[in-house]
Design an enzyme around this catalytic site. Structure first.
Site, PDB file in Angstrom:
ATOM      1  CD  GLU A 253      -2.896  -1.234   2.094  1.00  0.00           C
ATOM      2  OE1 GLU A 253      -2.701  -0.652   3.175  1.00  0.00           O
ATOM      3  OE2 GLU A 253      -4.059  -1.841   2.024  1.00  0.00           O
ATOM      4  CG  ASP A 332      -7.520  -5.559   4.774  1.00  0.00           C
ATOM      5  OD1 ASP A 332      -6.999  -6.004   5.780  1.00  0.00           O
ATOM      6  OD2 ASP A 332      -7.547  -4.328   4.422  1.00  0.00           O
ATOM      7  CD  GLU A 360      -9.686  -1.144   8.054  1.00  0.00           C
ATOM      8  OE1 GLU A 360      -8.740  -2.002   8.717  1.00  0.00           O
ATOM      9  OE2 GLU A 360      -9.586  -0.713   6.903  1.00  0.00           O
TER      10      GLU A 360
END
Ligand code: GCW
Length: 633
Positions: A253, A332, A360
């Site tokens: 990322e 993820d 998240e």
């Protein structure tokens, strides 16, 4: 003190055994001394009174973590090295607090490294943090205070022994953590954590020789780069004795890494491993490497494949003091993913699994989502190469803590922290038993509270899954925050997370006729996942592109199953909120109100999820709900 002590808030209770009135022992290590103090203070808080016999602490030499409890006449003896005594003490206090019988036993942790990773930034914010700001960083610098110590106590009380202070995305003032500027306070933090057996870890920027060292390159094979890291580590490890190593997010990322210089992940990791080796240090090298600038038009690249494709060929190429850190699933931290095939594959490389307690993608600590079942699913998962839990060397999780008064934003989210620590010590413990223990330690012995809260926790993940993203599909959330529904939010973007829904079918084909991802599981599991007929239903849309009319095992169509799940999930969220309301007066007022507020938001958001996902699919298919419930055009 403007924060609670969570499950460590020992409450007075009657009926303690007579030997709890006196604690004897002269431990010499900081951890042994901490054990003695915790016992004296904890027993007093539980209401121990002078009686016959006593509790003896017998400190043994060594650095081990195991302990024994034996009876000697009227006395009870806790024996072990300082660290072991610490864990023995908390375990004993918990047993007494739960009113359990104290019997002779021996205990030792399953994994030598049991760790929490903080995504705390130097400016005090927390990436994907939902429990307030950082308590490790304030005013753009690290701090060490009473909360550091209480945090270490909480970790030790559930058996955790390591903590990484800063975000894997290293930027701003965090870049200076290894340059000497903060050695003094890092040493204090390391010592404070160390008193409770918790080692200190830091995330480093792979390009530090270039960014901080002023070298023209960060090429891991460049001698000047290697020398820079060695010198940096020589100074840092001497200045911060509690430091045990680095956690590195490289080539991931947008973070710099060995790829920039045409080097492999192993060459990058081994270079750092060599620099920390003289200090007994370890490198935790994250495998979260994938193309995050994918063109959505590119139907060939499959993000799910990326980590295995990068790391499996390098099995055996990593240094002895390198652990590959692998997220529990291949993509993820979605509410449902298959186990990462890399965890099943690595044979000659040490590995550490990474869970995410920070919610998240699982409701951001506004929704209840008890993650012990998910963690157990992964740890217990057994492939042809054995159970995941037996193949690992270590376990870590992204922390869900912050400086909120209840640490985790949602009071019930603390159950995740508790269960995670306990599972790292003993992965064979059960989700339900851990939930019950946590409730009783936190809320006291009221059976109505125990039943209600345990029931809420145990249903919560499935309920969340029902009203959000069906059958392993994932990624239907709103991209900027990862909260709330936005079915096409990620669809034409660069993240490699697509559902490709048309009016006929939905999902990405990852079987042999598609991206071939299922082959990463080897022949047996690969065949199971690779065929729509044998693929476990809860993962159907992770592995396959499926027509809406596909018959599920119970005869319903796929589409009807999705509609039903969304109606059922919302109804269950309402039920959980109502169940919590009935606890008014039975749990402390402030916690009651906080959780009630969170449930209001959960129900609001669940309704939004239900209606948006159902409407989205109805508008695509124009197939109505068989039961005629309202779906919006
Ligand atoms: O899930 C993603 C998060 C990023 C995070 C990244 C990672 C710390 O959205 O915020 O960065 O994973 O795990 O590195």
């Amino acid at each position: 003190m403007d924060y609670s002590l969570l499950w460590l808030d020992w409450k007075k209770r009657g009926g303690l055994p007579p030997w709890t009135g006196r604690v004897e022992g002269t431990p010499e290590t900081p951890q042994g001394k901490a054990a003695l103090r915790e016992l004296r203070e904890g027993l007093a808080a539980l209401g121990a009174a002078p009686g016959t016999g006593c509790l003896r602490l017998r400190e043994e030499p060594g650095n081990g973590e195991g302990w024994t409890l034996t009876r000697e006449g009227e006395d009870v003896v806790l024996a072990g090295p300082g660290r072991g005594l610490l864990y023995a003490s908390f375990s004993l206090l918990e047993k007494l607090a739960l009113g359990r019988e104290v019997r002779p036993e021996a205990s030792a942790p399953r994994y030598p490294l049991r760790m929490l990773d903080h995504w705390d930034n130097a400016d005090g914010s927390i990436e994907r943090g939902y429990g307030g700001n950082s308590f490790f960083f304030r005013g753009n610098r690290p701090v060490c205070d009473g909360r550091t110590r209480d945090y270490a106590r909480l970790l030790a009380s559930v058996g955790l022994n390591a903590c990484c202070l800063n975000n894997v995305n290293v930027f701003g003032e965090a870049l200076e953590l290894i340059t000497g500027k903060y050695d003094k306070v890092l040493r204090e933090i390391g010592d404070t954590l160390g008193e409770y057996g918790v080692s200190l870890w830091l995330c480093v920027n792979f390009a530090a020789p270039l960014d901080q060292g002023g070298l023209p390159t960060a090429d891991p094979l460049d001698p000047a780069v290697r020398a820079w890291w060695r010198e940096t580590c020589d100074r840092l490890f001497a200045a911060v004795p509690g430091l045990r190593g680095f956690l590195v997010k490289a080539d991931s990322e947008g973070r710099p890494g060995p790829q920039t210089y045409g080097r492999t992940q192993a060459e990058g990791a081994n270079m750092l491993a060599e620099a920390v080796r003289p200090h007994g240090g370890t490198i935790l090298w994250r495998c979260f490497v994938y193309n995050c600038t994918q063109d959505w038009r590119d139907g060939k690249t499959d993000r799910a494949r990326a980590q295995y494709d990068t790391f499996a060929p390098l099995d055996g190429a990593f240094g002895e003091n390198v652990l590959l850190q692998v997220k529990n699933g291949p993509v993820d931290f979605q509410v449902r993913e298959p186990v990462s095939p890399l965890l099943l594959r690595l044979e000659r490389t040490r590995s550490i699994v990474e869970f995410q307690l920070a919610q998240e993608y699982t409701g951001q600590q506004w929704h209840v989502c008890y993650l012990a079942p998910l963690m157990k699913e992964v740890l217990d998962f057994t492939g042809p190469t054995g159970a995941v839990k037996d193949r690992l060397e270590a376990v870590c999780a992204v922390s869900n803590t912050g400086d909120d008064c209840n640490w985790c934003g949602h009071d019930l989210a603390a159950a995740n922290l508790y269960a995670f620590g306990r599972l790292c010590w003993d992965p064979d413990l059960g989700s339900e038993a851990l939930a019950r223990e946590w409730v009783k330690l936190t809320c006291g012995p009221d059976p109505a509270v125990e039943e209600t809260v345990t029931d809420i926790l145990l249903r919560s993940r499935e309920v969340y899954e029902q009203y959000t993203s069906p059958l392993g599909l994932g990624w239907l959330c709103w991209p900027p925050t990862h909260y709330g529904p936005s079915p096409d939010g990620f669809e034409y973007d660069r993240w490699g997370t697509y559902h490709k829904a048309t009016c006929r079918e939905i999902g990405v084909e990852r079987g042999p006729s598609g991206t071939g991802y299922s082959d990463q599981y080897g022949p047996e599991l690969g065949a199971l996942y690779g065929s729509m007929d044998t693929c476990p239903e809860e993962l159907l849309l992770f592995f396959h592109r499926v027509p809406y009319g596909h018959r599920m095992k119970d005869g319903r169509t796929l589409l009807q199953r999705i509609y039903d799940d969304h109606f059922a999930g919302f109804a269950a969220a309402e039920e959980m909120a109502a169940a919590w309301d009935r606890l008014e007066g039975r749990v402390p007022e402030d916690a009651f109100r906080r959780v009630r507020e969170r449930f209001k938001e959960q129900v609001r958001s669940a309704r939004e999820w239900r209606d948006i996902i159902n409407s989205w699919l109805y508008r695509l298919t124009l197939i109505p709900d068989e039961q005629g419930r309202e779906i919006y055009l």
